[in-house]
Motif scaffolding. Structure first.
Motif, short mmCIF file in Angstrom:
data_model
loop_
_atom_site.label_atom_id
_atom_site.label_comp_id
_atom_site.label_asym_id
_atom_site.label_seq_id
_atom_site.Cartn_x
_atom_site.Cartn_y
_atom_site.Cartn_z
N UNK A 55 0.83 -1.21 0.00
CA UNK A 55 0.00 0.00 0.00
C UNK A 55 0.86 1.26 0.00
N UNK A 56 1.85 1.28 0.88
CA UNK A 56 2.65 2.49 1.07
C UNK A 56 3.51 2.78 -0.15
N UNK A 57 4.02 1.72 -0.76
CA UNK A 57 4.82 1.89 -1.98
C UNK A 57 4.00 2.58 -3.06
N UNK A 58 2.78 2.14 -3.27
CA UNK A 58 1.92 2.72 -4.31
C UNK A 58 1.56 4.17 -4.00
N UNK A 59 1.36 4.48 -2.74
CA UNK A 59 1.02 5.86 -2.34
C UNK A 59 2.16 6.80 -2.68
N UNK A 60 3.37 6.47 -2.26
CA UNK A 60 4.50 7.36 -2.52
C UNK A 60 4.88 7.40 -4.00
N UNK A 61 4.64 6.31 -4.71
CA UNK A 61 4.93 6.30 -6.15
C UNK A 61 4.06 7.32 -6.89
N UNK A 62 2.93 7.70 -6.33
CA UNK A 62 2.01 8.62 -7.00
C UNK A 62 2.35 10.09 -6.74
N UNK A 63 3.38 10.35 -5.93
CA UNK A 63 3.72 11.71 -5.52
C UNK A 63 4.76 12.34 -6.45
N UNK A 64 4.51 13.58 -6.85
CA UNK A 64 5.45 14.34 -7.68
C UNK A 64 6.81 14.45 -6.99
N UNK A 65 7.87 14.23 -7.74
CA UNK A 65 9.22 14.34 -7.18
C UNK A 65 9.78 13.04 -6.67
N UNK A 66 8.92 12.02 -6.58
CA UNK A 66 9.37 10.70 -6.13
C UNK A 66 9.75 9.88 -7.35
N UNK A 67 10.99 9.43 -7.39
CA UNK A 67 11.50 8.64 -8.52
C UNK A 67 11.17 7.16 -8.40
N UNK A 68 11.35 6.65 -7.19
CA UNK A 68 11.18 5.20 -6.99
C UNK A 68 10.88 4.92 -5.53
N UNK A 69 10.13 3.86 -5.29
CA UNK A 69 9.85 3.42 -3.92
C UNK A 69 10.14 1.93 -3.84
N UNK A 70 10.86 1.54 -2.81
CA UNK A 70 11.26 0.14 -2.64
C UNK A 70 10.67 -0.39 -1.34
N UNK A 71 10.10 -1.59 -1.39
CA UNK A 71 9.55 -2.22 -0.20
C UNK A 71 10.63 -2.99 0.55
N UNK A 72 10.54 -2.97 1.87
CA UNK A 72 11.53 -3.68 2.67
C UNK A 72 11.17 -3.69 4.15
N UNK A 73 12.20 -3.78 4.97
CA UNK A 73 12.01 -3.91 6.41
C UNK A 73 12.98 -2.97 7.13
N UNK A 74 12.50 -2.37 8.22
CA UNK A 74 13.37 -1.48 8.99
C UNK A 74 12.82 -1.31 10.40
N UNK A 75 13.67 -0.78 11.27
CA UNK A 75 13.24 -0.49 12.63
C UNK A 75 13.52 -1.57 13.65
N UNK A 76 14.09 -2.70 13.20
CA UNK A 76 14.32 -3.81 14.11
C UNK A 76 15.78 -4.07 14.38
N UNK A 77 16.04 -5.22 14.99
CA UNK A 77 17.38 -5.58 15.44
C UNK A 77 17.89 -6.88 14.82
N UNK A 78 17.12 -7.45 13.91
CA UNK A 78 17.48 -8.74 13.30
C UNK A 78 18.12 -8.51 11.93
N UNK A 79 19.27 -9.10 11.70
CA UNK A 79 19.93 -8.98 10.40
C UNK A 79 19.21 -9.86 9.37
N UNK A 80 19.24 -9.39 8.13
CA UNK A 80 18.69 -10.14 6.99
C UNK A 80 17.27 -10.65 7.22
N UNK A 81 16.36 -9.76 7.63
CA UNK A 81 14.98 -10.21 7.85
C UNK A 81 14.33 -10.65 6.55
N UNK A 82 13.44 -11.60 6.65
CA UNK A 82 12.66 -12.06 5.50
C UNK A 82 11.19 -11.79 5.78
N UNK A 83 10.35 -11.96 4.77
CA UNK A 83 8.92 -11.76 4.96
C UNK A 83 8.37 -12.71 6.02
#
Length: 219
Positions: A55-83
């Motif tokens: 959802x969030x990727x599509x929202x930011x992709x629609x904004x002027x000045x945004x070149x690209x949006x990439x989905x991923x993971x952040x904010x945690x303490x685990x290396x190499x998180x998967x879905x």
């Protein structure tokens, strides 16, 4: 007296539970010094978590000045998180997006406005039907200027709504790119049930709120 003691016990229980939700590893992430991502070819990067990253990727992709949006993971303490790992809620990470944008066209402050306009800002640990710490709302800052922008907008929104705003404010540390099949998911799978019933309606609600920031082909 018994009622007072019972109330006190319940209050302490919930206080302890709330404190217990933040592990030492997670607290270290929250207390860390932010890492600033340098401009590359004049483009900046910003990071947001707000429920399902499709959802969030599509929202930011629609904004002027945004070149690209990439989905991923952040904010945690685990290396190499998967879905699959993220979905356990035990990695500390939230589904997040990396927004690559031209700061001469769209400001970080506007990206924060987009963030709040595109979600239910009072929903804790999720957005819509997606619930759990992996779907919690987080805005990441890379320096004191960004932190001030976030906190001022969050405070103003809290006053406007007369409610507590759920978004957490974290120092940016690292962004882990999600599996290939998650990238551009809404655009590539328009007939998916979740996309039709959750993602697209959420995108349209945002676009109706902030038409002035949209790319010409996003109206």
């Amino acid at each position: 007296m018994k009622t007072i003691l019972t109330t006190l016990a319940i209050t302490l229980l919930f206080s302890c539970q709330n404190m217990a939700q933040v592990s030492k590893e997670q607290q270290a992430v929250i207390n860390a010094k932010p890492i600033e991502v340098p401009l590359k070819n004049g483009k900046a990067k910003a990071y947001f978590a707000s429920g399902c990253f499709w959802c969030v990727e599509a929202i930011y992709e629609s904004v002027k000045g945004v070149d690209e949006v990439i989905s991923g993971y952040s904010g945690g303490f685990t290396d190499n998180p998967t879905y699959d790992l993220s979905n356990t809620g035990r990695t500390g990470h939230a589904e997040a997006v990396e927004v690559i944008y031209d700061p001469n066209v769209v400001s970080f402050a506007t990206l924060v406005d987009v963030y709040f306009a595109s979600q239910n800002p009072t929903q804790v640990n999720g957005q819509g039907p997606d619930r759990g710490s992996q779907y919690r709302s987080i805005i990441f800052y890379q320096n004191d200027t960004q932190k001030k922008i976030i906190e001022e907008k969050k405070s103003a929104l809290a006053k406007q709504l007369d409610a507590e705003i759920a978004a957490e404010v974290y120092p940016f540390q690292k962004f882990w790119v999600a599996e290939d099949y998650h990238q551009n998911y809404e655009r590539l799978h328009p007939n998916n049930g979740y996309i039709r019933n959750v993602s697209i309606p959420r995108l349209k609600r945002f676009q109706a709120k902030m038409p002035d920031v949209l790319k010409d082909n996003s109206h």
